[in-house]
Design an enzyme around this catalytic site. Structure first.
Site, PDB file in Angstrom:
ATOM      1  N   TRP A 102       3.105 -35.519   4.854  1.00 35.59           N
ATOM      2  CA  TRP A 102       3.004 -34.732   3.619  1.00 35.59           C
ATOM      3  C   TRP A 102       2.175 -35.458   2.572  1.00 35.59           C
ATOM      4  O   TRP A 102       1.422 -34.842   1.825  1.00 35.59           O
ATOM      5  CB  TRP A 102       4.398 -34.406   3.067  1.00 35.59           C
ATOM      6  CG  TRP A 102       5.120 -33.410   3.912  1.00 35.59           C
ATOM      7  CD1 TRP A 102       6.266 -33.607   4.627  1.00 35.59           C
ATOM      8  CD2 TRP A 102       4.750 -32.036   4.139  1.00 35.59           C
ATOM      9  NE1 TRP A 102       6.612 -32.453   5.286  1.00 35.59           N
ATOM     10  CE2 TRP A 102       5.709 -31.481   5.012  1.00 35.59           C
ATOM     11  CE3 TRP A 102       3.695 -31.238   3.703  1.00 35.59           C
ATOM     12  CZ2 TRP A 102       5.657 -30.154   5.446  1.00 35.59           C
ATOM     13  CZ3 TRP A 102       3.637 -29.912   4.139  1.00 35.59           C
ATOM     14  CH2 TRP A 102       4.605 -29.391   4.995  1.00 35.59           C
ATOM     15  N   ASP A 170       6.122 -36.711  -5.177  1.00 35.12           N
ATOM     16  CA  ASP A 170       6.691 -35.635  -4.373  1.00 35.12           C
ATOM     17  C   ASP A 170       8.061 -36.125  -3.905  1.00 35.12           C
ATOM     18  O   ASP A 170       8.151 -37.062  -3.116  1.00 35.12           O
ATOM     19  CB  ASP A 170       5.771 -35.355  -3.176  1.00 35.12           C
ATOM     20  CG  ASP A 170       6.317 -34.267  -2.250  1.00 35.12           C
ATOM     21  OD1 ASP A 170       7.452 -33.783  -2.471  1.00 35.12           O
ATOM     22  OD2 ASP A 170       5.599 -33.901  -1.296  1.00 35.12           O
ATOM     23  N   LYS A 194      15.364 -28.502   0.593  1.00 34.39           N
ATOM     24  CA  LYS A 194      15.957 -29.639   1.281  1.00 34.39           C
ATOM     25  C   LYS A 194      17.271 -30.059   0.621  1.00 34.39           C
ATOM     26  O   LYS A 194      18.307 -29.966   1.234  1.00 34.39           O
ATOM     27  CB  LYS A 194      14.976 -30.795   1.347  1.00 34.39           C
ATOM     28  CG  LYS A 194      13.979 -30.607   2.491  1.00 34.39           C
ATOM     29  CD  LYS A 194      12.563 -30.442   2.082  1.00 34.39           C
ATOM     30  CE  LYS A 194      11.689 -29.964   3.221  1.00 34.39           C
ATOM     31  NZ  LYS A 194      10.297 -30.324   3.045  1.00 34.39           N
TER      32      LYS A 194
END
Ligand SMILES: *Cc1c(COP(=O)(O)O)cnc(C)c1O
Length: 361
Positions: A102, A170, A194
């Protein structure tokens, strides 16, 4: 009804108490005669829901007044573009640490908008570690990190010193898993699916002085300052998702806040890591010092054995244990809402499988 132990990396398990409360409030939210899904986002009753979600988040993360909290859409992925469109001036530069899949995607997207300096990378070891962190480069508009690497299972245990360069993070897969000093950051973002709630809402926490630096062409809907001025109600926000996030935050608070959540998360992860460290069949893939508390990737010798294990696990009610398609093997995501019981039972299953397959391994 029987619920499984869900080790999904996202969307992922939610606290059962939250699901029950949402079910009880489905047809009539607190005497309004409507579901939260049906009500106006301009109504007093919804204003209270979004207000409570914000104040609970502020309380849990101890967010100072000079930071704005935004409830947006588009997932973490849209933040990969919104961050440069709001913080990277024309002809500007930014530092990115490539600590995972990511993190690399974030840098790839930002590259459309300016000179992206991949200041460090752990790609050479398949992202099994957090690379050493260099200081920011001279012209960096910001310094981007990914605090938990969901796919390869690592996390930052300390933050880089970036001086006057805003640190952007992030935190999609570990926000609210442990206490956080938000003052270290210029901006933090996280997709909800999440640790926070259902997919569809993205949380952004941004320091006020970083607002208004967008490029002239930045679409209105992608401007942080617009959303901040309108308290996330510029257009219709993801109302139901924000409501579930509010319930999740209440649940975290009721269970002792982030200090207690951190203790639970460390204990849960230790149950699985202790097993992996002594196993003769299963092997964890991340470097020990950097191991994530949320996502634990591990491998068996051979994909055939992995497939056999996954089949057996699923039949017994342990689901979504397949590793990411880019790395293979297995992965247990054990976010806040995964009970310790689930991890203990998983280890029993792993032990049992090992006893039957270890010979000759
Ligand atoms: C899941 C994840 C993403 C992608 O999130 P979307 O909400 O699907 O855009 C980005 N970064 C990290 C660290 C993630 O775990």
């Amino acid at each position: 009804m029987s619920r499984v132990f869900n080790f999904s990396p996202g969307p992922s398990v939610l606290p059962e108490s939250v699901l029950k409360k949402a079910a009880a409030q489905m047809l009539d939210y607190e005497g309004s005669g409507q579901s939260v899904m049906e009500m106006s986002h301009r109504s007093a009753v919804f204003e209270k829901i979004i207000g409570d979600a914000e104040s609970l988040l502020r309380e849990l993360l101890d967010i100072p007044a000079h930071y704005k909290v935004l409830f947006l859409q588009g997932g973490a992925y849209l933040q990969f573009a919104m961050v440069p469109l709001n913080l990277l001036p024309e002809g500007g530069e930014a530092d990115y640490i490539e600590s995972g899949v990511w993190a690399a995607k974030a840098a790839d997207e930002a590259e459309k908008y300016g000179a992206i300096h991949r200041a460090a990378s752990s790609k050479d070891t398949n992202y099994s570690r957090i690379p050493p962190l260099p200081p920011p480069s001279a012209r960096a508009a910001y310094y981007h990190i990914t605090t938990n690497n969901t796919i390869c299972g690592t996390r930052y245990t300390s933050l880089p010193e970036t001086g006057g360069v805003p640190l952007v993070a992030d935190m999609s897969s570990n926000i609210l898993s442990q206490p956080l000093d938000i003052r270290r950051f210029g901006l933090v973002y996280a997709g909800a699916q999440k640790n926070l709630g259902p997919a569809g809402t993205t949380i952004v926490i941004v320091r006020e002085d970083l607002l208004g630096r967008h490029r002239p062409l930045t679409p209105t809907m992608l401007r942080y300052d617009i959303h901040a001025e309108n308290r996330s109600l510029y257009n219709t926000p993801p109302c139901y998702g924000i409501y579930i996030i509010m319930l999740v935050l209440q649940d975290i608070k009721n269970r002792g806040g982030l200090a207690a959540a951190y203790e639970r998360n460390k204990e849960k992860a230790a149950i699985l890591y202790d097993f992996l460290d002594r196993s003769k069949l299963f092997r964890g893939t991340a470097r020990k010092e950097d191991r994530s508390l949320m996502n634990i990737p591990f491998v068996l010798p051979g994909e055939d054995l992995s497939a056999a294990f996954l089949k057996e696990a699923e039949a017994k009610g342990f689901v979504n244990l397949k590793g990411h398609r880019l790395v293979g093997g297995l992965r247990a995501s054990i976010y806040n809402a995964m009970p310790a019981e689930g991890v203990k039972k998983l280890v029993e299953l792993l032990e049992d499988f090992e006893a039957r397959h270890a010979q000759g391994a």
